[in-house]
Design a protein around this motif. Structure first.
Motif, short mmCIF file in Angstrom:
data_model
loop_
_atom_site.label_atom_id
_atom_site.label_comp_id
_atom_site.label_asym_id
_atom_site.label_seq_id
_atom_site.Cartn_x
_atom_site.Cartn_y
_atom_site.Cartn_z
N SER A 161 -47.48 -73.18 51.54
CA SER A 161 -46.16 -72.67 51.91
C SER A 161 -45.41 -73.82 52.55
O SER A 161 -46.00 -74.82 52.95
N THR A 162 -44.09 -73.72 52.64
CA THR A 162 -43.32 -74.84 53.17
C THR A 162 -42.51 -74.46 54.40
O THR A 162 -41.52 -75.09 54.70
N GLY A 196 -43.15 -83.09 54.78
CA GLY A 196 -42.60 -82.25 53.73
C GLY A 196 -42.61 -80.77 53.98
O GLY A 196 -42.42 -79.97 53.06
N ILE A 197 -42.82 -80.36 55.23
CA ILE A 197 -42.85 -78.93 55.57
C ILE A 197 -41.57 -78.58 56.33
O ILE A 197 -41.22 -79.24 57.30
N SER A 198 -40.90 -77.52 55.91
CA SER A 198 -39.70 -77.06 56.61
C SER A 198 -40.11 -76.36 57.90
O SER A 198 -41.18 -75.75 57.99
N ASP A 208 -37.51 -61.85 67.87
CA ASP A 208 -36.22 -61.28 67.46
C ASP A 208 -35.75 -61.83 66.12
O ASP A 208 -35.00 -61.17 65.40
N SER A 209 -36.18 -63.04 65.79
CA SER A 209 -35.71 -63.69 64.57
C SER A 209 -36.34 -63.12 63.30
O SER A 209 -35.80 -63.27 62.20
N GLY A 210 -37.50 -62.50 63.43
CA GLY A 210 -38.22 -62.02 62.26
C GLY A 210 -38.96 -63.13 61.52
O GLY A 210 -39.50 -62.90 60.43
N ALA A 211 -39.02 -64.32 62.12
CA ALA A 211 -39.66 -65.46 61.44
C ALA A 211 -41.15 -65.26 61.22
O ALA A 211 -41.74 -65.88 60.34
N ARG A 212 -41.76 -64.37 62.00
CA ARG A 212 -43.20 -64.14 61.82
C ARG A 212 -43.52 -63.57 60.45
O ARG A 212 -44.66 -63.65 59.99
N HIS A 213 -42.51 -63.00 59.79
CA HIS A 213 -42.73 -62.45 58.46
C HIS A 213 -42.45 -63.46 57.36
O HIS A 213 -42.68 -63.18 56.18
N LYS A 214 -41.94 -64.63 57.74
CA LYS A 214 -41.57 -65.65 56.75
C LYS A 214 -42.42 -66.91 56.86
O LYS A 214 -42.76 -67.53 55.85
N ALA A 215 -42.74 -67.31 58.09
CA ALA A 215 -43.47 -68.57 58.30
C ALA A 215 -44.94 -68.40 57.96
O ALA A 215 -45.52 -67.32 58.14
N ALA A 216 -45.55 -69.48 57.47
CA ALA A 216 -46.96 -69.45 57.11
C ALA A 216 -47.86 -69.95 58.24
O ALA A 216 -49.08 -69.87 58.15
N LEU A 221 -53.15 -82.98 64.18
CA LEU A 221 -52.33 -81.77 64.10
C LEU A 221 -51.97 -81.44 62.66
O LEU A 221 -52.03 -80.29 62.24
N LEU A 222 -51.62 -82.46 61.87
CA LEU A 222 -51.28 -82.23 60.47
C LEU A 222 -52.47 -81.68 59.69
O LEU A 222 -52.32 -80.81 58.82
N CYS A 223 -53.65 -82.17 59.99
CA CYS A 223 -54.87 -81.64 59.35
C CYS A 223 -55.07 -80.18 59.73
O CYS A 223 -55.44 -79.34 58.88
N SER A 224 -54.81 -79.86 60.99
CA SER A 224 -54.96 -78.49 61.46
C SER A 224 -53.94 -77.58 60.79
O SER A 224 -54.24 -76.44 60.44
N VAL A 225 -52.72 -78.09 60.61
CA VAL A 225 -51.68 -77.33 59.94
C VAL A 225 -52.10 -77.00 58.51
O VAL A 225 -51.92 -75.88 58.04
N GLU A 226 -52.67 -77.97 57.81
CA GLU A 226 -53.11 -77.73 56.44
C GLU A 226 -54.19 -76.65 56.40
O GLU A 226 -54.18 -75.76 55.53
N ARG A 227 -55.12 -76.68 57.34
CA ARG A 227 -56.15 -75.64 57.39
C ARG A 227 -55.52 -74.27 57.64
O ARG A 227 -55.92 -73.26 57.05
N ALA A 228 -54.52 -74.26 58.52
CA ALA A 228 -53.84 -73.00 58.84
C ALA A 228 -53.09 -72.46 57.62
O ALA A 228 -53.08 -71.25 57.36
N LEU A 229 -52.46 -73.35 56.86
CA LEU A 229 -51.74 -72.93 55.67
C LEU A 229 -52.70 -72.36 54.63
O LEU A 229 -52.41 -71.36 53.96
N GLN A 230 -53.85 -73.00 54.49
CA GLN A 230 -54.86 -72.50 53.57
C GLN A 230 -55.37 -71.13 54.03
O GLN A 230 -55.59 -70.23 53.21
N GLN A 231 -55.56 -70.97 55.34
CA GLN A 231 -56.02 -69.69 55.88
C GLN A 231 -54.98 -68.61 55.65
O GLN A 231 -55.30 -67.47 55.33
N ASN A 232 -53.70 -68.98 55.81
CA ASN A 232 -52.63 -68.01 55.57
C ASN A 232 -52.65 -67.53 54.12
O ASN A 232 -52.45 -66.35 53.83
#
Length: 219
Positions: free
Chosen positions: A7-8, A31-33, A45-53, A115-126
């Motif tokens: 996800s981006t 390359g991640i938004s 309040d933003s509802g971002a929890r339903h959009k962000a990975a 941190l970037l490695c951890s983010v990748e693991r989190a994206l895979q988990q998502n």
């Protein structure tokens, strides 16, 4: 370090603007938004929890803390992976967060590459979380297509009882059980009886999947 993303979109939550900016620059350089928030309340309040990975959040913030936010999301059954950023004095809180299901935690100053490695693991988990949720939804939709009698027959068959034993327990004929068994196999899209047993196990009320448990106990 360039990594492939599932996800981006990633949310950053930190009341320290300089830290927020540094994290945004690091994540976006790969390359991640990103979406940035100053408080947990603003994030909710933003509802971002339903959009962000993935969510990167500070542990201590004015108002709702990162730990309280994690508990809030857990109550909502929102399974967005959370990476916590902490001060060194927050280690006990961070350990508590990990035990509660956080993806990872880092102390300040943050190692960017780690941190970037951890983010990748989190994206895979998502991605895995979404895949499992889709599989559970599909399984439950098939289960819902069963008649009330078929829902009675399914766990008895899956427990290993013979057709004649199921017939005796339910006060019906063995031929009727065979008929129900065929309908159940077709509706559940089971390619084998072993596959049907595995499905029944996932639907069992003693499993921890909340939606399945609620549905089964209400029928």
């Amino acid at each position: 370090m360039k990594i492939e993303h599932t996800s981006t979109l990633l949310a950053i939550l930190d009341d320290d603007k300089s830290m927020q900016s540094a994290l945004r620059d690091l994540i976006e350089s790969d390359g991640i938004s990103t979406l940035c928030f100053d408080s947990a309340e603003q994030f909710l309040d933003s509802g971002a929890r339903h959009k962000a990975a993935c969510l990167i959040a500070d542990v201590r913030m004015p108002g709702m803390s990162g730990i309280e936010l994690q508990a809030n999301l857990k109550t909502e059954r929102c399974r967005i992976p959370i990476i916590f950023i902490t001060g060194r004095g927050d280690i006990p809180l961070a350990v508590r967060a990990i035990k509660a299901g956080a993806s990872d935690f880092f102390t300040k100053p943050v190692d960017g590459a780690a941190l970037l490695c951890s983010v990748e693991r989190a994206l895979q988990q998502n991605l895995v979380n979404h895949r499992k949720a889709a599989e559970c939804a599909s399984l439950f939709a098939r289960y819902e297509s069963l008649t009330p009698r078929e829902r009675e027959v399914l766990p008895l068959l899956a427990s290993g009882l013979l057709n004649k034993q199921v017939a005796f327990d339910l006060g019906i004929t063995e031929w009727t059980v065979q008929l129900h068994r065929g309908h159940i196999m077709r509706k559940m899209q089971a390619d084998s009886f072993a596959g049907l047993v595995r499905m029944a196990d996932k639907l069992s009320p003693d499993r921890t999947q909340p939606s399945m448990v609620g549905a089964l106990t209400s029928t």
